[in-house]
Scaffold this active site. Structure first.
Site, short mmCIF file in Angstrom:
data_model
loop_
_atom_site.label_atom_id
_atom_site.label_comp_id
_atom_site.label_asym_id
_atom_site.label_seq_id
_atom_site.Cartn_x
_atom_site.Cartn_y
_atom_site.Cartn_z
N ASN A 1 46.09 -91.21 13.29
CA ASN A 1 46.86 -92.32 13.88
C ASN A 1 46.76 -93.58 13.03
O ASN A 1 47.74 -94.31 12.85
CB ASN A 1 46.37 -92.60 15.29
CG ASN A 1 46.85 -91.58 16.29
OD1 ASN A 1 47.78 -90.82 16.01
ND2 ASN A 1 46.21 -91.53 17.45
N ASN B 37 44.82 -93.82 24.08
CA ASN B 37 43.48 -93.32 23.81
C ASN B 37 42.73 -93.00 25.10
O ASN B 37 41.99 -92.01 25.17
CB ASN B 37 42.69 -94.33 22.98
CG ASN B 37 43.08 -94.30 21.51
OD1 ASN B 37 43.15 -93.23 20.91
ND2 ASN B 37 43.35 -95.45 20.94
N ASP C 76 1.87 -71.32 21.26
CA ASP C 76 0.62 -70.58 21.31
C ASP C 76 0.94 -69.16 21.75
O ASP C 76 2.02 -68.89 22.28
CB ASP C 76 -0.33 -71.26 22.31
CG ASP C 76 -1.75 -70.74 22.20
OD1 ASP C 76 -2.00 -69.86 21.35
OD2 ASP C 76 -2.61 -71.20 22.96
N ASP D 7 -2.23 -80.26 23.51
CA ASP D 7 -0.89 -80.02 22.96
C ASP D 7 -0.06 -81.30 22.90
O ASP D 7 1.04 -81.29 22.34
CB ASP D 7 -0.14 -78.99 23.82
CG ASP D 7 -0.73 -77.60 23.70
OD1 ASP D 7 -0.98 -77.17 22.57
OD2 ASP D 7 -0.93 -76.96 24.74
N ASP E 30 1.03 -76.58 26.93
CA ASP E 30 0.75 -76.94 28.32
C ASP E 30 -0.56 -77.69 28.52
O ASP E 30 -0.94 -77.95 29.66
CB ASP E 30 0.75 -75.70 29.21
CG ASP E 30 -0.26 -74.65 28.75
OD1 ASP E 30 -1.00 -74.93 27.79
OD2 ASP E 30 -0.29 -73.56 29.34
N ASP F 230 41.30 -89.38 26.11
CA ASP F 230 39.86 -89.21 26.32
C ASP F 230 39.55 -88.66 27.71
O ASP F 230 38.63 -87.86 27.89
CB ASP F 230 39.12 -90.52 26.10
CG ASP F 230 39.09 -90.91 24.62
OD1 ASP F 230 39.10 -90.00 23.78
OD2 ASP F 230 39.07 -92.12 24.32
N GLU G 39 35.90 -93.37 21.65
CA GLU G 39 35.21 -94.20 22.65
C GLU G 39 34.72 -93.41 23.85
O GLU G 39 33.87 -93.88 24.60
CB GLU G 39 36.13 -95.35 23.12
CG GLU G 39 37.43 -94.89 23.73
CD GLU G 39 38.54 -94.82 22.71
OE1 GLU G 39 39.69 -95.02 23.08
OE2 GLU G 39 38.27 -94.57 21.53
#
Length: 890
Positions: free
Chosen positions: A700, A725, A362, A636, A632, A729, A320
């Protein structure tokens, strides 16, 4: 043309005609008389009054293309909830609230909000920086305006203030500020490559020329082909003109195509990887969670608590914190890149950089310094000849049209001005302007009031067609076929050396035979003097940067509109091995399957149109590559949008910067190497977290399944599992600052769902074995059994589960021996040690009591130390076997 469609792979594909979105009134104006057009627009040939122009500007708005709609900040924040993991966690949070598990729902919601907020803040900062960059660039337009006193005058105004009905004055180098109808032209040539992909400029007229007779419905007319229309975004190459503005801003064709160019792109390789991981975990949940629910429900008879426990297991199986970890990694990467003058607009593009296997670019300004220098001036036999340079200098100096980069390079030899006494000895008589049919231009000068000299400079083939003589070793001789062949050989040799070649010729005309109004037909019987050859030198850093990219598994392919010979030579200079060359015409003739096979073994793609660049990138992606593109220009834009990661520079046009994911403040391959390596470091740390979290969470769940089969009570309470948890985390947020082993950034990194799934299957069961060993200690040694203390059992597993998950981070973050060959980063070490200490003391605190934890006997920690030490050794052994078996780790 900024979009294309293809038929299915395997069939011979052809691009469909472009779907131009242009106002019918614009095309009507092309087929109407000047008087009708001016009347319909409410203007005159003298222009608008200042007051009328101000009123129109208020009504029509600024002459600006809407690069992105104004998105409210609230919507910018909430659209980040569309991430697959975020959506999954939001669903689990709502279910928790619905079932009365407010603590669990709140904890999940907090994690989701943190991740979304981090992503929102970084993207907001990037967009604000881009807006500041755009504000630095200004363009002006010359218009006719009627003053309060009734006089028509020329006036320079910002491009954004141009309105419909304005009369504009155009000359060489000007941008067309809107969709306009020509009123007067003189030798007007306009480059339309940004819209049509045409390599050469086209001539425009004030009258309608063939084949512009109305033969098609308005909706199918191609306005780039209409001879008396010029469109916004194109530019004047040579000549002058007066025009009336028909449409501005979003109402122009440029505005329509720009919105297409920056439209929502398809999924990138990172997006696909995230979705695959999401579905892997969802399938795991759909398989495991019902089993946990049914086993606990049937064995304990408490279906309500069993459902809450199964829901907690679902949350436990999901990493999570992944959105937060991803956001933390990407934000840290974006900040690090900003220190290196790189702006990250789309955070996920950092991951795509890490996975990039092919970089398309290019050559101009990337491999070369983007500055033309005059390298040689030779006679027809290839020998150095100063007189050729003198003729070229006079031609460039006296021409009145737009001086291109080649002319600028010639004029840098300013010492000739004094040596030739140009101001005293020469007077300009006339000029025959350049056009793209002749591909040459001439100036006529009077030399010391004795004779006229017509000096012509242009493309070699076109120059040979008007030359009858050649100057060889000071003598004028007829231009024989043998000499023409020799001249062509000299030109080819220079092209092969990467030089651009122009021929220089002249004709001397006695004053009694001279006229003062020269025409194209006067360009005959010329004497070929020789050649001037130009070079766009390679950057000193280019070869080193290319070598670094190739050493790190990134192939570089050159996509250019230039010719093959010059491009090949530039590649040789920078040590880029050319395995194959494809020209634009060859790309056009291939179907998708043929092109997909050809692009893999091709290094240089020359003479490409904007549309063909996008096709090449699409083919590379279909061949299984993650593709980056460095560009650029507006031409393009299709390639930038098609690529997995678009890279531009701050000097690029707005639409290129808007369509790019990353904007560099310098156009350099060295800077690209830096951002690629930063992307790989980010990818490595994110994959670390996913593999560690997924394998431990999977372990787990296996433990819970085993415990549910023989325990008459829950091995851990739902809220305890969520807190466990959460703490784990939180300790992993700092993984964004963890060093990455050098061998883990050598090759491109991509999300490999199969590898992560396999990792779960190998490491998860090992974790479960030691969890079950802990159960045995708790059940028989500590006697926290059904007849004893359930809370002690649950507290013991809470400690062991959190300590083993956190401690194992050190084992799995590297393929080496932890703390011996590879040290974790300081922030990761501090966060993990802090969480492990917290895990040990939490059952002895009032906070622990609030979630059902109780103190455990001190002897338990003795047994726990042995279990954890054995677990670490077992993981190290399994890790070495896994590396030798599957040849990969993270």
């Amino acid at each position: 043309m900024l979009s294309f469609r293809t038929q299915s792979i395997g069939t011979k594909q052809r691009r469909k005609p472009p779907s131009f979105r242009i106002r019918p009134q614009t095309l009507d104006a092309a087929y109407s008389s000047v008087e009708e057009v001016l009347h319909s627009l409410g203007t005159t040939e003298q222009g608008l009054s200042d007051e009328e122009a101000r009123d129109r500007l208020l009504k029509q708005g600024s002459n600006e293309v809407t690069l992105k709609g104004k998105v409210p900040l609230v919507w910018q924040f909430f659209r980040n909830f569309g991430n697959p993991f975020v959506a999954l966690l939001c669903v689990l949070s709502l279910i928790s609230f619905f079932l009365g598990n407010a603590q669990g729902g709140f904890l999940i919601l907090v994690m989701v909000t943190i991740s979304v907020l981090m992503r929102f803040v970084q993207e907001y900062r990037s967009n604000r920086t881009m807006a500041e960059l755009r504000a630095l660039v200004g363009t002006t337009v010359t218009v006719l305006r009627i003053s309060d006193k009734g006089a028509s005058r020329r006036q320079e105004i910002p491009l954004r203030e141009v309105v419909v009905g304005d009369i504009i004055i155009l000359s060489a180098g000007d941008m067309i500020p809107g969709d306009v109808r020509m009123l007067f032209t003189r030798d007007l040539f306009v480059s339309q490559s940004v819209l049509s992909g045409e390599a050469l400029p086209v001539e425009k007229f004030e009258t309608l020329h063939e084949p512009n007779r109305r033969t098609r419905p308005l909706s199918r007319e191609d306005p780039t082909e209409v001879s008396n229309l010029c469109l916004m975004g194109t530019n004047v190459v040579s000549g002058t003109a007066t025009a009336v503005v028909l449409a501005t801003g979003d109402a122009t064709l440029f505005g329509s195509l720009t919105r297409k160019a920056i439209a929502q792109r398809g999924l990138t390789s990172f997006d696909h990887g995230i979705n695959q991981i999401s579905w892997l975990l969802i399938r795991s949940m759909l398989l495991m969670v019902p089993m946990v629910f049914l086993l606990n429900g049937f064995s304990k008879g408490e279906w309500g608590s069993s459902f809450l426990f199964a829901l907690s297991v679902a949350v436990g199986l999901t990493p999570e914190m992944l959105p937060v970890v991803i956001a933390a990694n990407l934000t840290r990467g974006a900040i690090a890149m900003s220190r290196n003058r790189v702006i990250v607009k789309r955070l996920n593009s950092i991951e795509d950089l890490g996975a990039m296997t092919v970089l398309c670019t290019d050559k101009t300004g990337t491999l070369t310094i983007d500055r033309i220098i005059l390298e040689r001036h030779l006679d027809v036999l290839g020998n150095e000849d100063d007189e050729v340079l003198e003729y070229a200098y006079l031609n460039s100096y006296f021409q009145s049209g737009l001086k291109n980069l080649l002319d600028t390079a010639i004029l840098e030899h300013g010492e000739l001005h004094e040596a030739l006494r140009v101001s005293e000895s020469y007077r300009k008589v006339d000029e025959i302007p350049f056009d793209f049919g002749r591909r040459r231009m001439s100036v006529i000068v009077e030399k010391e009031k004795q004779q006229h000299e017509l000096i012509c400079k242009g493309a070699v083939e076109e120059m040979l067609s008007v030359c009858s003589f050649a100057r060889v070793r000071g003598e004028i001789i007829p231009l024989s076929p043998q000499l023409v062949s020799q001249v062509s050989q000299v030109r080819s040799e220079m092209n092969e050396k990467g030089l651009r070649v122009l021929a220089v010729a002249y004709k001397q005309i006695d004053l009694e035979d001279a006229n003062y109004q020269y025409r194209i037909n006067d360009e005959t019987g010329l004497v070929l003097a020789g050649f001037v050859a130009f070079l766009d030198p390679p950057k000193e850093s280019a070869a080193e940067a290319l070598s670094a990219l190739q050493q790190h598994g990134v192939s570089v392919k050159i996509l250019t509109g230039d010719n093959e010979l010059v491009t090949r030579r530039i590649c040789q200079w920078v040590d880029l091995e050319v395995d194959g060359v494809l020209l634009g015409g060859e790309v056009e003739s291939m179907d998708d399957r043929e092109l997909r096979q050809a692009v893999v073994s091709t290094t240089v793609f020359a003479k490409l149109t904007p549309l063909q660049k996008a096709r090449v990138i699409s083919a590379l992606k279909l061949a299984g590559n993650t593709v980056g593109y460095l560009g650029d220009g507006i031409n393009d834009a299709p390639a930038l949008r098609e690529a997995d990661v678009g890279i531009s520079v701050d000097t690029a046009v707005d639409v290129a910067k808007e369509g790019a994911d990353i904007v560099m403040l310098e156009k350099s391959l060295t800077a690209v190497v830096d951002v690629v390596m930063e992307g790989r470091r980010n990818s490595a740390n994110i994959v670390k977290y996913v593999k560690m979290a997924a394998s431990s969470n999977f372990g787990n769940v296996l433990t819970v399944l085993g415990a549910s089969a023989f325990l008459s009570f829950l091995p851990i309470l739902p809220l305890q599992l969520l807190v466990q948890n959460l703490l784990y985390d939180i300790s992993q947020i700092t993984i964004a600052f963890d060093p990455v082993d050098p061998e883990d950034v050598v090759k491109p990194r991509s999300w490999q769902t199969q590898s992560i799934g396999r990792f779960m299957l190998f490491l998860g069961p090992l974790s479960s074995l030691f969890d079950l060993a802990t159960f045995g200690i708790l059940f028989w040694v500590i006697e926290a059994n059904p007849g004893g203390q359930h809370a002690v059992f649950q507290s013991g597993w809470f400690i062991e589960g959190l300590l083993s998950q956190t401690l194992i981070v050190y084992m799995l973050r590297t393929r080496k021996i932890p703390f011996v060959q590879s040290w974790p980063g300081g922030p990761l070490l501090i966060s993990t040690v802090s969480v492990m200490i917290l895990a040990a003391v939490l059952p002895f605190s009032t906070i622990g009591s609030a979630i059902g934890l109780v103190p455990v006997p001190p002897v338990y920690f003795f047994w726990l130390g042995g279990i954890l030490l054995t677990y670490c050794l077992a993981v190290q052994v399994l890790k070495k076997w896994y590396l030798s078996r599957f040849k990969g780790w993270i």
